[in-house]
Motif scaffolding. Sequence first.
Motif, short mmCIF file in Angstrom:
data_model
loop_
_atom_site.label_atom_id
_atom_site.label_comp_id
_atom_site.label_asym_id
_atom_site.label_seq_id
_atom_site.Cartn_x
_atom_site.Cartn_y
_atom_site.Cartn_z
N GLN A 1 10.44 8.43 10.58
CA GLN A 1 11.37 8.16 11.94
C GLN A 1 10.98 6.84 12.61
O GLN A 1 12.07 6.09 12.84
CB GLN A 1 10.90 9.35 12.73
N GLN B 1 -6.05 9.78 5.30
CA GLN B 1 -5.13 10.87 5.41
C GLN B 1 -3.78 10.36 4.83
O GLN B 1 -2.59 10.82 5.18
CB GLN B 1 -4.98 11.38 6.85
N TYR C 1 1.12 5.00 9.77
CA TYR C 1 0.38 6.23 10.09
C TYR C 1 0.03 6.32 11.22
O TYR C 1 -0.83 5.68 12.06
CB TYR C 1 -1.20 6.00 9.24
N TRP D 1 1.92 5.95 13.96
CA TRP D 1 2.32 4.58 14.83
C TRP D 1 1.57 3.70 14.67
O TRP D 1 1.48 2.52 15.60
CB TRP D 1 2.70 5.08 16.33
N SER E 1 6.52 3.11 -0.26
CA SER E 1 6.45 1.74 0.13
C SER E 1 6.41 0.88 -1.37
O SER E 1 6.78 -0.18 -1.31
CB SER E 1 5.27 1.60 0.85
N MET F 1 12.37 6.52 5.61
CA MET F 1 11.92 7.10 4.24
C MET F 1 11.78 8.42 4.44
O MET F 1 11.22 9.01 5.55
CB MET F 1 11.08 6.29 3.29
N PHE G 1 0.90 -1.03 -0.08
CA PHE G 1 0.02 0.04 -0.08
C PHE G 1 1.14 1.14 -0.09
O PHE G 1 1.89 1.49 0.77
CB PHE G 1 -0.92 0.04 1.33
N ALA H 1 1.14 5.57 -0.85
CA ALA H 1 0.20 6.97 -1.42
C ALA H 1 1.35 7.60 -2.16
O ALA H 1 0.85 8.09 -3.27
CB ALA H 1 -0.19 7.70 -0.26
N THR H 2 2.40 7.66 -1.59
CA THR H 2 3.37 8.59 -2.41
C THR H 2 4.74 7.89 -2.79
O THR H 2 5.65 8.68 -3.34
CB THR H 2 3.68 9.87 -1.43
N ASN I 1 6.14 12.10 4.31
CA ASN I 1 5.17 12.80 3.51
C ASN I 1 4.10 13.56 4.13
O ASN I 1 3.16 13.78 3.41
CB ASN I 1 4.70 11.53 2.33
N PRO J 1 3.28 2.10 4.64
CA PRO J 1 3.65 3.29 5.52
C PRO J 1 2.99 3.16 6.90
O PRO J 1 1.92 2.41 7.06
CB PRO J 1 3.23 4.44 4.81
#
Length: 246
Positions: free
Chosen positions: A81, A210, A51, A53, A11, A104, A5, A7-8, A107, A49
């Motif tokens: 982080q 989000q 989100y 934690w 991943s 990474m 998955f 978004a930008t 974003n 990614p």
Amino acid sequence: MIFYFSATGNSRWVALQLAEMTGDRAFDMTKRNPASYDLTGQTIGLVFPIYAWGVPEPVQQFVRALKGSPAFSFAVATCGQEAGRALDKLGEYFPLNSRYSIVMPDNYIFWLEPENGESGREKVEAAKKRLPQIAAEIAKHKPTDEVHRGKMAALKSGPINEGFNRFARSTRPFYADTRCTGCGLCASICPAHTIHLENGKPHWGKSCYQCTACINRCPAGAIQYGKGTRKRTRYRFTDPDEGQNP
Ligand SMILES: Cc1cc2nc3c(=O)[nH]c(=O)nc-3n(C[C@H](O)[C@H](O)[C@H](O)COP(=O)(O)O)c2cc1C
Ligand code: SF4
Ligand code: SF4
């Protein structure tokens, strides 16, 4: 089989790299029906990614619908982080032999300036050096736990993550400014299918992860989230050695 998955693009890039290095294939989980797979006896990877934690809701839904017992399974979380206890929570409902977090570029444009500069490039270079080792461990089916959980991980992946999901996922601040060309990309890439075009302009429904795909990937840079995003740059994964990935 690797399901990702993204978004930008962070991943997605990690998933494609690992697939290439291990002779596997990577699939976008938003375009696949989890119920159509039988994982029995297979090597399964999940890449996504972090989100707040936690594991993004669409990833949780996909994973919970998978059937069968893999021979070996691993998860790789990309994060700006730290991952908190996200992967430990995932392991409670999906059997995980190995888990990794990879830092990474961040974003998260809603709160901060995305990492388009030197710090972002350094993270990608560090990830490039680490991926062959991860791929080798996956190929050997070596159980591994290399997750940077960070401080106060239980608090962040517990009540703070719940607070994010309850209070920080509103679509109300979204709007498209005058630069919108009506191309429709935002509507077609939204994983929550919450955007539709009316008279050539995007409108947001209620559901939102989000994920930042719409705001970061609008080709005109026309999408805003309140006032804070007007001066921020937009982020999309770029390989410093190869330029913009498709
Ligand atoms: C809604 C949201 C929440 C995030 N929360 C965290 C977090 O808790 N910890 C962290 O290190 N990075 C966090 N990030 C940064 C992303 O995990 C990171 O940039 C990720 O690599 C983006 O992956 P993608 O390009 O595949 O979408 C967050 C990003 C978003 C959009
Ligand atoms: S992606 Fe950008 S330019 Fe295209 S319709 Fe959406 S807001 Fe408008
Ligand atoms: S509205 Fe934008 S941020 Fe929300 S889920 Fe859709 S693409 Fe992601």
